[in-house]
Design an enzyme around this catalytic site. Structure first.
Site, mmCIF file in Angstrom:
data_model
loop_
_atom_site.group_PDB
_atom_site.id
_atom_site.type_symbol
_atom_site.label_atom_id
_atom_site.label_comp_id
_atom_site.label_asym_id
_atom_site.label_seq_id
_atom_site.Cartn_x
_atom_site.Cartn_y
_atom_site.Cartn_z
ATOM 1 N N LYS A 15 0.978 -1.298 -0.286
ATOM 2 C CA LYS A 15 0.194 0.008 0.027
ATOM 3 C C LYS A 15 0.821 1.220 -0.122
ATOM 4 O O LYS A 15 0.714 2.154 -0.860
ATOM 5 C CB LYS A 15 -0.996 0.005 1.259
ATOM 6 C CG LYS A 15 -1.930 -1.240 1.163
ATOM 7 C CD LYS A 15 -2.983 -1.235 2.367
ATOM 8 C CE LYS A 15 -2.022 -1.205 3.553
ATOM 9 N NZ LYS A 15 -1.293 -2.398 3.983
ATOM 10 N N GLU A 84 -2.451 5.145 5.456
ATOM 11 C CA GLU A 84 -3.263 4.544 6.890
ATOM 12 C C GLU A 84 -4.243 5.349 7.157
ATOM 13 O O GLU A 84 -4.651 5.479 8.226
ATOM 14 C CB GLU A 84 -2.037 5.009 7.975
ATOM 15 C CG GLU A 84 -0.438 4.512 8.000
ATOM 16 C CD GLU A 84 -0.410 3.032 7.854
ATOM 17 O OE1 GLU A 84 -1.421 2.368 8.347
ATOM 18 O OE2 GLU A 84 0.599 2.581 7.461
ATOM 19 N N CYS A 141 -0.410 -15.208 1.106
ATOM 20 C CA CYS A 141 -0.428 -15.588 2.604
ATOM 21 C C CYS A 141 1.110 -16.094 2.990
ATOM 22 O O CYS A 141 1.772 -16.718 2.116
ATOM 23 C CB CYS A 141 -1.244 -16.913 2.616
ATOM 24 S SG CYS A 141 -1.378 -17.572 4.388
#
EC number: 2.7.1.21
Length: 192
Positions: A15, A84, A141
């Site tokens: 991100k 964030e 994952c």
């Protein structure tokens, strides 16, 4: 017409590097991107957007005192980028909506969807409810090859499933996991 975007992903999904990339693209074209980040995330110092691969940029700090609408009116950016965003309040998301709808400035907010217990953050909940566009930033994952959708909190390398919603940390504290691995690790911790 400007839009409000919410781009979410687990820890370690990229991100912050995406925020920095988009800011760079605007600036390279001579356009102004206003970069904001939460006062809550102080891992690398307050007012910094830092990617795990080492890129970083200073940002304006979003706290309870900041009037983002007035800031947008004064600065007149081509775009506002928020890192964030899960830490935003409902009221702060409402300010972003005013910026998009009334000032016609696009806002792209990046953040976690849910905490380590699978509960939505206040800011994420408000963004999911109001965003024009919701996009997932994907990663794999930690334990298998499935898509990670959960953030698992760890202490000394062991998964934990209790505690405060907000605990600032990186790879030492969180790993991205799929739902199946999360459930398996949770079941193992309950049986231990």
């Amino acid at each position: 017409m400007a839009k409000l975007y919410f781009r979410y992903g687990t820890m370690n999904s990229g991100k912050s590097i995406e925020v920095l990339r988009v800011a760079h693209n605007y600036e390279e074209q001579g356009k102004k991107a206003l970069l904001l980040t939460s006062v809550v995330d102080d891992r690398f110092g307050v007012g910094k957007v830092v990617s795990r691969i080492g890129m970083q940029k200073n940002a304006l700090v979003v706290d309870d005192k900041l009037d983002m609408v007035e800031l947008a009116k004064t600065e007149q950016p081509n775009c506002i980028l928020v890192d964030e965003a899960q830490f935003l309040s409902k009221e702060q998301v409402a300010q972003l909506i005013v910026i998009v709808d009334d000032l016609n400035i696009p806002v792209i907010a990046y953040g976690l969807r849910a905490d380590f217990m699978g509960q939505l953050f206040e800011g994420s909940n408000a963004l999911i409810a109001a965003a024009d566009t919701i996009e997932e930033i994907k990663t794999v994952c930690w334990y298998c090859d499935k898509k990670a959708i959960m953030n698992m909190r760890c202490k000394d390398g062991e998964p934990i499933f209790h505690g405060e919603q907000i605990q600032i940390g990186g790879n030492e504290s969180y790993v991205p996991v799929c739902r199946k691995c999360y459930a398996s690790k949770r079941k193992s911790s309950l049986n231990a």
